[in-house]
Design a protein around this motif. Structure first.
Motif, PDB file in Angstrom:
ATOM      1  N   ASN A  68      -7.906 -45.159 -22.438  1.00  0.00           N
ATOM      2  CA  ASN A  68      -7.772 -44.234 -23.522  1.00  0.00           C
ATOM      3  C   ASN A  68      -8.142 -44.874 -24.816  1.00  0.00           C
ATOM      4  N   ALA A  69      -9.083 -44.018 -25.659  1.00  0.00           N
ATOM      5  CA  ALA A  69      -9.462 -44.467 -26.914  1.00  0.00           C
ATOM      6  C   ALA A  69      -8.841 -43.695 -28.084  1.00  0.00           C
ATOM      7  N   THR A  70      -7.852 -44.194 -28.868  1.00  0.00           N
ATOM      8  CA  THR A  70      -7.058 -43.567 -29.974  1.00  0.00           C
ATOM      9  C   THR A  70      -8.221 -43.043 -30.838  1.00  0.00           C
ATOM     10  N   ARG A  71      -7.980 -41.789 -31.533  1.00  0.00           N
ATOM     11  CA  ARG A  71      -8.832 -41.336 -32.585  1.00  0.00           C
ATOM     12  C   ARG A  71      -9.392 -42.553 -33.801  1.00  0.00           C
ATOM     13  N   GLY A  72      -8.632 -43.394 -33.942  1.00  0.00           N
ATOM     14  CA  GLY A  72      -9.210 -44.361 -34.773  1.00  0.00           C
ATOM     15  C   GLY A  72     -10.300 -45.153 -34.421  1.00  0.00           C
ATOM     16  N   VAL A  73     -10.330 -45.437 -32.986  1.00  0.00           N
ATOM     17  CA  VAL A  73     -11.452 -46.244 -32.302  1.00  0.00           C
ATOM     18  C   VAL A  73     -12.493 -45.087 -32.279  1.00  0.00           C
ATOM     19  N   THR A  74     -12.277 -44.060 -31.953  1.00  0.00           N
ATOM     20  CA  THR A  74     -13.506 -43.034 -31.986  1.00  0.00           C
ATOM     21  C   THR A  74     -14.209 -42.987 -33.357  1.00  0.00           C
ATOM     22  N   ALA A  80      -5.543 -50.503 -23.651  1.00  0.00           N
ATOM     23  CA  ALA A  80      -5.909 -51.901 -23.757  1.00  0.00           C
ATOM     24  C   ALA A  80      -7.353 -51.949 -23.624  1.00  0.00           C
ATOM     25  N   HIS A  81      -8.086 -51.459 -22.754  1.00  0.00           N
ATOM     26  CA  HIS A  81      -9.638 -51.510 -22.398  1.00  0.00           C
ATOM     27  C   HIS A  81     -10.298 -50.674 -23.119  1.00  0.00           C
ATOM     28  N   ALA A  82      -9.731 -49.660 -24.130  1.00  0.00           N
ATOM     29  CA  ALA A  82     -10.464 -48.902 -24.711  1.00  0.00           C
ATOM     30  C   ALA A  82     -11.442 -49.448 -25.603  1.00  0.00           C
ATOM     31  N   ASN A  83     -10.960 -50.445 -26.373  1.00  0.00           N
ATOM     32  CA  ASN A  83     -11.805 -51.498 -27.201  1.00  0.00           C
ATOM     33  C   ASN A  83     -12.851 -51.858 -26.586  1.00  0.00           C
ATOM     34  N   ILE A  84     -12.787 -52.618 -25.254  1.00  0.00           N
ATOM     35  CA  ILE A  84     -13.590 -53.354 -24.414  1.00  0.00           C
ATOM     36  C   ILE A  84     -14.464 -52.243 -23.947  1.00  0.00           C
ATOM     37  N   ASN A  85     -14.326 -51.210 -23.298  1.00  0.00           N
ATOM     38  CA  ASN A  85     -15.389 -50.409 -22.727  1.00  0.00           C
ATOM     39  C   ASN A  85     -15.534 -49.072 -23.151  1.00  0.00           C
ATOM     40  N   THR A  86     -14.137 -48.318 -23.780  1.00  0.00           N
ATOM     41  CA  THR A  86     -14.611 -46.891 -24.329  1.00  0.00           C
ATOM     42  C   THR A  86     -15.283 -46.932 -25.418  1.00  0.00           C
ATOM     43  N   ALA A  87     -14.990 -47.799 -26.393  1.00  0.00           N
ATOM     44  CA  ALA A  87     -15.631 -47.938 -27.654  1.00  0.00           C
ATOM     45  C   ALA A  87     -17.175 -47.825 -27.452  1.00  0.00           C
TER      46      ALA A  87
END
Length: 552
Positions: free
Chosen positions: A281-287, A332-339
């Motif tokens: 899951n990617a927080t809004r900040g990541v998005t 944890a893995h939003a930065n790695i993959n979802t981003a």
């Protein structure tokens, strides 16, 4: 504006230099290889209100996230509650927007009694607690399993380190010595930033420097609006998928509608899948960071990065979705993959408007490889690394081979450093033949890293494009998929999923092969000399040269 253009450009570069020196201080004084060798960190300068002014050329994802956290911290610690020598630490993704290993340290810069600016840095720590070494479990189902959550707290007050707080935090991570060393490096980087900003203020005066910082932001806004006016107005939609969340293998939809209207852009993620059980899951900040990067890359790659970008781009992220989850979803893995997938989606939409400004899809993941446990002397260790792959080709250029793309650009850890610091043996590190997507311009090739653990350990792998290949453009073919393998002592080599966390005995070998990049243009249009050179370099096999390009 009271600052003339020449002075503005001189001071803009001076601010950029301060940010770069902060980054050099951080990497040269850090203890963990992840920061000092891989440079998995970022540094930046902000106005007293938390608006981004200058950033070092480090990690695109970090730098897009940091304005979010700085502004949040200033809500909790307003300027009147800050003093010279203060430093605030935070890693809570539901405030900072990142994931728990990314610890941010923020410091005010004072000129006399007046708040002049904010300096900040963010660094990926190799362990922050949680259920597995490296704090990057692919099977976490809530954020509490991912490590220690640090709300905005003063780690330093008027120049005095909060030793008790630091001791509590270090007590809850596996690699306490590296934690202490890396935090000290972060504090040192900010101290350098504060000194340089104060020196700059003494040369220019507070008002000139203030005007300059504000005008840098205004300039970025004007320049981006002008660049966007060169993109055809319209509504462009694109959809792509994540290959499961680490718990389930079901595809997860990410969709975006990009609306260009004159000098502004609106990106709407309505229709994206709801938040999931696993840690992607990617927080809004990541998005936000991903969208800002994609818009800048397409509209004006040389655009100075500042708050001016945020003024131009409107972003809709429905709450409770993959791109804006509700607490306590794991991340944890939003930065790695979802981003990376969010970025692919926005770029895919913009490619419909300006195909010659967009590359085909790249490797699609930061491809995280984490190994942790105890060495022969029973000391805890945590090896953390992300791996590049193939860059997508564009209309006049092949994709680069074995590089990070989009939201990250960390360096690799040298083999010698890995084997000196950890009970690991690197058996192979190489580009993979025939993984770049065929096209008039070939996609970049993926790479392979093969590591044998010498002691019992916990391994976490996280990659993407194992099922959905990196797409090509304008007739270019997709790049080859990623693949992961494991070989237990006495057993056969077996393929494993792209997201896995498991304990393994000493002597186990793990192989990660990252995806290649998509090609651009029909393969039949490729220059025969380029094909021959690819074969000579081992990037394309003779068989593929004949089958894909029709050349012997």
């Amino acid at each position: 504006m009271r600052t003339d253009p020449v002075t503005l450009e001189v001071l803009r570069n001076a601010l950029q230099s301060v940010a770069e020196e902060m980054g050099a201080t951080l990497t040269r004084t850090a203890l963990s290889p992840n920061i000092k060798d891989r440079r998995d960190c970022s540094t930046a300068i902000y106005t007293p209100a938390g608006d981004l002014v200058a950033q070092a050329e480090h990690i695109p994802l970090h730098l897009g996230l940091m304005p979010t956290v700085v502004k949040k911290v200033l809500e909790i610690f307003p300027p009147e509650n800050l003093a010279p020598g203060d430093a605030v630490m935070i890693n809570d993704p539901y405030v900072s927007g990142s994931h728990l290993p990314d610890v941010c340290v923020i410091s005010p810069v004072f000129a006399g009694n007046r708040l002049l600016a904010i300096v900040a840095n963010l660094a990926h720590h190799v362990d922050i607690g949680g259920s597995v070494p490296g704090s990057m479990s692919t099977s976490a189902t809530e954020i509490f399993q991912e490590g220690v959550r640090i709300p905005p707290v003063k780690i330093c007050g008027r120049g005095q380190i909060n030793v008790d707080l630091l001791r509590v935090l270090a007590h809850n991570v596996r690699t306490a010595d590296e934690f202490y060393g890396d935090v000290q490096a972060q504090l040192s980087a900010n101290q350098v930033g504060c000194r340089r900003m104060q020196e700059l203020e003494q040369k220019t005066g507070s008002e000139t420097l203030k005007d300059c910082m504000n005008e840098i932001i205004n300039y970025t806004e004007r320049r981006l609006r002008t660049a966007l006016s060169g993109i055809p107005d319209g509504s462009y939609q694109f959809t792509d998928y994540l290959e499961g969340d680490g718990i389930s293998g079901d595809l997860i939809k990410i969709t975006a509608c990009v609306q260009i209207d004159g000098g502004s852009v609106k990106v709407d993620f309505t229709g994206t899948s709801p938040q999931v059980k696993g840690p992607v899951n990617a927080t809004r900040g990541v998005t936000l960071a991903c969208v800002f990067f994609a818009v800048k890359a397409v509209a004006d790659p040389e655009l100075p990065s500042s708050e001016g970008i945020a003024r131009v781009v409107e972003i809709i992220t429905p709450a409770g979705t993959l791109v804006n989850p509700c607490f306590p979803a794991p991340v944890a893995h939003a930065n790695i993959n979802t981003a990376q997938r969010i970025t692919d989606v926005v770029l895919g939409a913009l490619a419909q408007a300006v195909p010659h400004r967009v590359t085909a899809a790249g490797t699609g993941s930061m491809s995280n490889f984490t190994i942790g446990g105890r060495d022969a002397r029973r000391r805890y260790y945590s090896y953390v690394e992300t791996y590049g792959g193939g860059q997508g080709a564009k209309f006049n250029q092949d994709g680069m081979d074995g590089v990070h793309v989009n939201m990250t650009n960390t360096m690799n850890t040298p083999v010698e450093v890995i084997e000196m610091n950890y009970p690991l043996r690197v058996d192979r590190y190489a580009l993979i033949t025939d993984t770049g997507g065929p096209g008039e311009f070939r996609g970049g090739t993926g790479l392979a890293r093969e590591i044998t653990v010498l002691e019992d350990a916990t391994v976490s792998l996280s990659t993407e494009r194992n099922i959905v290949k990196p797409w090509g453009m304008q007739g270019g073919l997709p790049g080859q998929s990623s693949r992961c393998f494991i070989k237990i002592p006495g057993g056969k080599r077996e393929e494993i999923p792209g997201k896995v966390t498991r304990e393994v005995p000493g002597g186990t070998t793990i192989i990660l092969e990252t995806a290649g990049g998509g090609g651009f243009g029909k393969p039949s249009g490729r220059n025969p000399a380029a094909v021959r050179q690819d074969v000579k370099n081992g990037l394309v096999s003779s068989t593929a040269a004949l089958e894909d390009y029709g050349f012997n």
